[in-house]
Design a protein around this motif. Structure first.
Motif, PDB file in Angstrom:
ATOM      1  N   ASN A 170       0.838  -1.208   0.000  1.00 38.79           N
ATOM      2  CA  ASN A 170       0.000   0.000   0.000  1.00 38.79           C
ATOM      3  C   ASN A 170       0.872   1.257   0.000  1.00 38.79           C
ATOM      4  N   TYR A 171       1.623   1.466  -1.067  1.00 37.60           N
ATOM      5  CA  TYR A 171       2.484   2.646  -1.165  1.00 37.60           C
ATOM      6  C   TYR A 171       1.662   3.939  -1.157  1.00 37.60           C
ATOM      7  N   ASP A 172       2.237   4.981  -0.550  1.00 39.95           N
ATOM      8  CA  ASP A 172       1.679   6.324  -0.720  1.00 39.95           C
ATOM      9  C   ASP A 172       2.153   6.930  -2.025  1.00 39.95           C
ATOM     10  N   ASN A 173       3.336   6.513  -2.462  1.00 42.28           N
ATOM     11  CA  ASN A 173       3.877   6.918  -3.749  1.00 42.28           C
ATOM     12  C   ASN A 173       4.511   5.686  -4.384  1.00 42.28           C
ATOM     13  N   VAL A 174       3.853   5.156  -5.412  1.00 41.88           N
ATOM     14  CA  VAL A 174       4.288   3.896  -6.019  1.00 41.88           C
ATOM     15  C   VAL A 174       5.629   4.055  -6.725  1.00 41.88           C
ATOM     16  N   GLU A 175       5.815   5.182  -7.383  1.00 43.14           N
ATOM     17  CA  GLU A 175       7.037   5.407  -8.146  1.00 43.14           C
ATOM     18  C   GLU A 175       8.271   5.314  -7.261  1.00 43.14           C
ATOM     19  N   ARG A 176       8.172   5.846  -6.029  1.00 44.95           N
ATOM     20  CA  ARG A 176       9.303   5.816  -5.092  1.00 44.95           C
ATOM     21  C   ARG A 176       9.191   4.685  -4.082  1.00 44.95           C
ATOM     22  N   GLU A 177       8.143   3.866  -4.201  1.00 40.89           N
ATOM     23  CA  GLU A 177       7.893   2.772  -3.249  1.00 40.89           C
ATOM     24  C   GLU A 177       7.911   3.317  -1.816  1.00 40.89           C
ATOM     25  N   LEU A 178       7.169   4.390  -1.627  1.00 42.89           N
ATOM     26  CA  LEU A 178       7.252   5.187  -0.405  1.00 42.89           C
ATOM     27  C   LEU A 178       5.973   5.106   0.425  1.00 42.89           C
ATOM     28  N   LYS A 179       6.175   5.016   1.753  1.00 46.18           N
ATOM     29  CA  LYS A 179       5.084   5.083   2.720  1.00 46.18           C
ATOM     30  C   LYS A 179       5.480   6.084   3.800  1.00 46.18           C
ATOM     31  N   VAL A 180       4.551   6.986   4.148  1.00 47.00           N
ATOM     32  CA  VAL A 180       4.845   8.061   5.096  1.00 47.00           C
ATOM     33  C   VAL A 180       3.955   7.919   6.328  1.00 47.00           C
ATOM     34  N   TYR A 181       4.529   8.193   7.505  1.00 47.81           N
ATOM     35  CA  TYR A 181       3.747   8.160   8.740  1.00 47.81           C
ATOM     36  C   TYR A 181       4.023   9.398   9.576  1.00 47.81           C
ATOM     37  N   ASP A 182       3.062   9.763  10.417  1.00 44.69           N
ATOM     38  CA  ASP A 182       3.222  10.845  11.379  1.00 44.69           C
ATOM     39  C   ASP A 182       3.685  10.261  12.700  1.00 44.69           C
ATOM     40  N   ILE A 183       4.722  10.871  13.293  1.00 43.91           N
ATOM     41  CA  ILE A 183       5.275  10.378  14.549  1.00 43.91           C
ATOM     42  C   ILE A 183       4.202  10.389  15.643  1.00 43.91           C
ATOM     43  N   LYS A 184       4.175   9.322  16.437  1.00 42.39           N
ATOM     44  CA  LYS A 184       3.212   9.070  17.517  1.00 42.39           C
ATOM     45  C   LYS A 184       1.854   8.611  17.001  1.00 42.39           C
ATOM     46  N   SER A 185       1.737   8.433  15.679  1.00 47.13           N
ATOM     47  CA  SER A 185       0.508   7.903  15.079  1.00 47.13           C
ATOM     48  C   SER A 185       0.782   6.488  14.562  1.00 47.13           C
ATOM     49  N   PRO A 186      -0.260   5.703  14.280  1.00 51.11           N
ATOM     50  CA  PRO A 186      -0.046   4.339  13.794  1.00 51.11           C
ATOM     51  C   PRO A 186       0.595   4.313  12.403  1.00 51.11           C
ATOM     52  N   LEU A 187       1.435   3.322  12.200  1.00 49.93           N
ATOM     53  CA  LEU A 187       1.976   3.009  10.880  1.00 49.93           C
ATOM     54  C   LEU A 187       1.339   1.701  10.450  1.00 49.93           C
TER      55      LEU A 187
END
Length: 265
Positions: free
Chosen positions: A25-42
């Motif tokens: 479940n990439y947030d950005n498929v091109e960069r194979e990237l997933k982003v999270y906010d600190i202290k929040s669930p990943l």
């Protein structure tokens, strides 16, 4: 720009879905990237399109997640939903996560969104050194400073920009010899892979710098001196007038015939 990147990501996701067994479940498929906010669930998921969900395994930076001390007792795996979850994240939960099944592996680059903080108000005396530290928490943060609409760099003699002790790029802004014209707003802008890919906005915070003149510290002392001078002047004038009144009353008593006769009697 962000819309274009999202469109490309959707196309790549479609291609990946058609040709692969594992679909993260990439947030950005091109960069194979997933982003999270600190202290929040990943929440990472890896859809196994051609196999049983129980075959899916997870690694962090090449190590099986159950053996990674930094996330021990903080994660859970929902096998039926192909999910790996860290309930309460910290800055160090970034890295490369890998889902594996049936000999296929998919990497997910996980990045912590940047949060910044600067002092809201900074007071400095003209001629002294100004230092503003932009504290940044997040993955590979890079700081850019602005004064008004102008971007600050090290190419000018006035400003000095340098990394802090944690290695955050350009986190410290300094002016060796502050002048009155240096007063104003200074904005700290943080960027990283999450902002550059358009997933998150740049993190910003602003510090208001107030510069006092060199003689500013003397004004309270001069004010006290002025008050003492005025008070002394009032006392002197009052005493002078009182002495003059007493002298006039004494002359009047000496010239009064009745008072003179009373004195003789």
């Amino acid at each position: 720009m962000a819309l274009k990147e999202n469109f490309i990501s959707l196309i790549l996701l479609f291609i990946v879905t058609v040709n692969a067994e594992l679909v993260p479940n990439y947030d950005n498929v091109e960069r194979e990237l997933k982003v999270y906010d600190i202290k929040s669930p990943l929440v990472l998921s890896c859809n196994n399109t051609n196999g049983d969900s129980s075959d899916l395994t997870w690694e962090k930076d090449g190590i099986e997640v159950s053996k990674v001390d930094s996330i021990k007792d903080r994660f859970r795996i929902i096998a039926a939903e192909n999910k790996f979850i860290i309930e309460r994240t910290n800055e160090n939960d970034n890295g490369t996560y890998t889902c594996s099944a049936n000999g296929e592996r998919k990497n997910i680059t996980v990045v912590a969104n940047v949060v910044v903080r600067v002092p809201s108000n900074v007071n400095v005396v003209e001629g002294e050194k100004l230092t503003i530290h932009c504290t940044a928490v997040g993955t590979d943060a890079k700081i850019v400073w602005q004064n008004g609409n102008s971007t600050i760099t090290n190419t000018t003699d006035k400003f000095i920009v340098q990394d802090d002790e944690t290695g955050v790029e350009n986190a410290i802004l300094m002016i060796d010899n502050v002048s009155l014209e240096d007063a104003g707003e200074y904005k700290c802008i943080a960027k990283n892979a999450a902002t550059e890919s358009g997933i998150k906005r740049e993190a910003t915070d602003t510090s208001m710098v107030r510069v006092k003149g060199k003689l500013a510290a003397l004004w309270p002392f001069l004010g006290i001196c002025a008050e003492v001078f005025v008070l002394c002047a009032i006392i002197l004038i009052y005493e002078k007038r009182r002495n003059k009144t007493e002298l006039e009353e004494s002359d009047t008593d000496n010239n009064d015939p009745k008072k003179k006769r009373r004195n003789y009697d």
